[in-house]
Write an enzyme that holds these catalytic residues in place. Structure first.
Site, PDB file in Angstrom:
ATOM      1  N   ASP A  36       8.695   4.490  -3.003  1.00  0.00           N
ATOM      2  CA  ASP A  36       9.270   3.248  -3.531  1.00  0.00           C
ATOM      3  C   ASP A  36      10.591   2.958  -2.814  1.00  0.00           C
ATOM      4  O   ASP A  36      11.390   3.859  -2.556  1.00  0.00           O
ATOM      5  CB  ASP A  36       9.507   3.383  -5.046  1.00  0.00           C
ATOM      6  CG  ASP A  36       9.717   2.036  -5.703  1.00  0.00           C
ATOM      7  OD1 ASP A  36       8.832   1.591  -6.442  1.00  0.00           O
ATOM      8  OD2 ASP A  36      10.780   1.412  -5.460  1.00  0.00           O
ATOM      9  N   ILE A  37      10.811   1.699  -2.508  1.00  0.00           N
ATOM     10  CA  ILE A  37      12.011   1.314  -1.765  1.00  0.00           C
ATOM     11  C   ILE A  37      13.278   1.464  -2.617  1.00  0.00           C
ATOM     12  O   ILE A  37      14.378   1.613  -2.074  1.00  0.00           O
ATOM     13  CB  ILE A  37      11.874  -0.144  -1.246  1.00  0.00           C
ATOM     14  CG1 ILE A  37      12.788  -0.392  -0.068  1.00  0.00           C
ATOM     15  CG2 ILE A  37      12.096  -1.156  -2.344  1.00  0.00           C
ATOM     16  CD1 ILE A  37      12.478  -1.669   0.695  1.00  0.00           C
ATOM     17  N   ASN A  94       2.503  -0.729 -14.502  1.00  0.00           N
ATOM     18  CA  ASN A  94       2.976  -1.955 -15.159  1.00  0.00           C
ATOM     19  C   ASN A  94       1.961  -3.070 -14.893  1.00  0.00           C
ATOM     20  O   ASN A  94       1.491  -3.218 -13.759  1.00  0.00           O
ATOM     21  CB  ASN A  94       4.337  -2.356 -14.603  1.00  0.00           C
ATOM     22  CG  ASN A  94       5.415  -1.326 -14.914  1.00  0.00           C
ATOM     23  OD1 ASN A  94       5.450  -0.782 -16.016  1.00  0.00           O
ATOM     24  ND2 ASN A  94       6.284  -1.056 -13.954  1.00  0.00           N
ATOM     25  N   VAL A 103       5.000  -6.753  -8.616  1.00  0.00           N
ATOM     26  CA  VAL A 103       4.149  -6.944  -7.442  1.00  0.00           C
ATOM     27  C   VAL A 103       2.685  -6.994  -7.917  1.00  0.00           C
ATOM     28  O   VAL A 103       2.182  -6.022  -8.481  1.00  0.00           O
ATOM     29  CB  VAL A 103       4.341  -5.803  -6.423  1.00  0.00           C
ATOM     30  CG1 VAL A 103       3.450  -6.025  -5.213  1.00  0.00           C
ATOM     31  CG2 VAL A 103       5.808  -5.694  -6.005  1.00  0.00           C
ATOM     32  N   HIS A 107      -0.716  -0.957  -8.550  1.00  0.00           N
ATOM     33  CA  HIS A 107      -0.013   0.232  -8.070  1.00  0.00           C
ATOM     34  C   HIS A 107       0.284   1.127  -9.252  1.00  0.00           C
ATOM     35  O   HIS A 107       0.649   0.660 -10.326  1.00  0.00           O
ATOM     36  CB  HIS A 107       1.278  -0.122  -7.326  1.00  0.00           C
ATOM     37  CG  HIS A 107       2.175  -1.061  -8.062  1.00  0.00           C
ATOM     38  ND1 HIS A 107       1.905  -2.420  -8.181  1.00  0.00           N
ATOM     39  CD2 HIS A 107       3.336  -0.859  -8.733  1.00  0.00           C
ATOM     40  CE1 HIS A 107       2.861  -2.997  -8.881  1.00  0.00           C
ATOM     41  NE2 HIS A 107       3.735  -2.067  -9.238  1.00  0.00           N
ATOM     42  N   HIS A 109       2.856   4.075 -10.258  1.00  0.00           N
ATOM     43  CA  HIS A 109       4.088   4.785  -9.912  1.00  0.00           C
ATOM     44  C   HIS A 109       3.894   6.258 -10.277  1.00  0.00           C
ATOM     45  O   HIS A 109       3.471   6.566 -11.401  1.00  0.00           O
ATOM     46  CB  HIS A 109       5.271   4.280 -10.740  1.00  0.00           C
ATOM     47  CG  HIS A 109       5.609   2.831 -10.582  1.00  0.00           C
ATOM     48  ND1 HIS A 109       6.740   2.393  -9.932  1.00  0.00           N
ATOM     49  CD2 HIS A 109       4.982   1.701 -11.018  1.00  0.00           C
ATOM     50  CE1 HIS A 109       6.814   1.070  -9.977  1.00  0.00           C
ATOM     51  NE2 HIS A 109       5.744   0.625 -10.628  1.00  0.00           N
TER      52      HIS A 109
HETATM   53  P1  5GP Z   1       6.365  -3.081 -10.578  1.00  0.00           P
HETATM   54  O1  5GP Z   1       7.567  -3.598 -11.296  1.00  0.00           O
HETATM   55  O2  5GP Z   1       5.505  -4.204 -10.038  1.00  0.00           O
HETATM   56  O3  5GP Z   1       5.582  -2.094 -11.388  1.00  0.00           O
HETATM   57  O4  5GP Z   1       6.894  -2.220  -9.364  1.00  0.00           O
HETATM   58  C1  5GP Z   1       7.048  -2.698  -8.072  1.00  0.00           C
HETATM   59  C2  5GP Z   1       7.772  -1.629  -7.302  1.00  0.00           C
HETATM   60  O5  5GP Z   1       7.670  -1.950  -5.936  1.00  0.00           O
HETATM   61  C3  5GP Z   1       9.248  -1.493  -7.627  1.00  0.00           C
HETATM   62  O6  5GP Z   1       9.518  -0.166  -8.067  1.00  0.00           O
HETATM   63  C4  5GP Z   1       9.952  -1.827  -6.313  1.00  0.00           C
HETATM   64  O7  5GP Z   1      11.103  -1.042  -6.078  1.00  0.00           O
HETATM   65  C5  5GP Z   1       8.864  -1.571  -5.305  1.00  0.00           C
HETATM   66  N1  5GP Z   1       8.956  -2.385  -4.101  1.00  0.00           N
HETATM   67  C6  5GP Z   1       9.164  -3.732  -4.028  1.00  0.00           C
HETATM   68  N2  5GP Z   1       9.171  -4.139  -2.757  1.00  0.00           N
HETATM   69  C7  5GP Z   1       8.943  -3.029  -1.996  1.00  0.00           C
HETATM   70  C8  5GP Z   1       8.835  -2.839  -0.584  1.00  0.00           C
HETATM   71  O8  5GP Z   1       8.939  -3.752   0.231  1.00  0.00           O
HETATM   72  N3  5GP Z   1       8.603  -1.561  -0.171  1.00  0.00           N
HETATM   73  C9  5GP Z   1       8.479  -0.515  -1.046  1.00  0.00           C
HETATM   74  N4  5GP Z   1       8.237   0.692  -0.523  1.00  0.00           N
HETATM   75  N5  5GP Z   1       8.568  -0.680  -2.385  1.00  0.00           N
HETATM   76  C10 5GP Z   1       8.805  -1.926  -2.847  1.00  0.00           C
END
Ligand code: 5GP
Length: 123
Positions: A36-37, A94, A103, A107, A109
């Site tokens: 994760d970034i 999520n 996103v 995915h 986590h």
């Molecule tokens: P969500 O809130 O959709 O469950 O999690 C999306 C995750 O994607 C977040 O933890 C966020 O930090 C990660 N994320 C968003 N953009 C990028 C990216 O460009 N690269 C990586 N490696 N992670 C990302």
């Protein structure tokens, strides 16, 4: 309210196409995993199917058996390779608005490497 269709311009679709880079930790025919970034724990890996699925329920309904088996096995392999199995970890998927999914590509986590906070603090 209808569930939105898959958006091929989401950030993980761009990572899958190689349009933007990622820190890859695992890949096979059906699965990609990367760090994760913005990590929220010492280990924070995102595991995505390569197919265009928005959520776990979309994946469970529409993915092939081969994709589902590969995804499930990959999560097990990645948690082992990340070294979090012994002490434990958390899996989070999520989903849509109430799940605060940012996103819209499925995915999971994998979070670990320290004792995590209790789940679901009030935002
Ligand atoms: P969500 O809130 O959709 O469950 O999690 C999306 C995750 O994607 C977040 O933890 C966020 O930090 C990660 N994320 C968003 N953009 C990028 C990216 O460009 N690269 C990586 N490696 N992670 C990302």
């Amino acid at each position: 309210m209808a569930v939105k269709p898959y958006d091929p311009e989401n950030i993980f679709a761009k990572i899958l196409r190689g349009d933007i880079p990622c820190s890859k930790v695992f890949e096979d025919d059906h699965v990609l995993a990367f760090n994760d970034i913005a990590p929220q724990a010492p280990t924070h890996v995102l595991v995505i199917p390569k197919g265009p699925y928005t959520s776990y329920d979309d994946f469970a309904t529409h993915a092939s058996d081969a994709e589902i088996i590969a995804y499930t096995r990959a999560i097990g392999k990645i948690s082992a390779a990340a070294g979090v199995n012994e002490d434990g970890y958390r899996l989070i998927a999520n989903t849509r608005e109430h799940g605060r999914q940012d996103v819209p590509h499925l995915h999971v986590h994998i979070l670990g490497g320290e004792k995590l906070p209790l789940m679901l603090p009030k935002a």
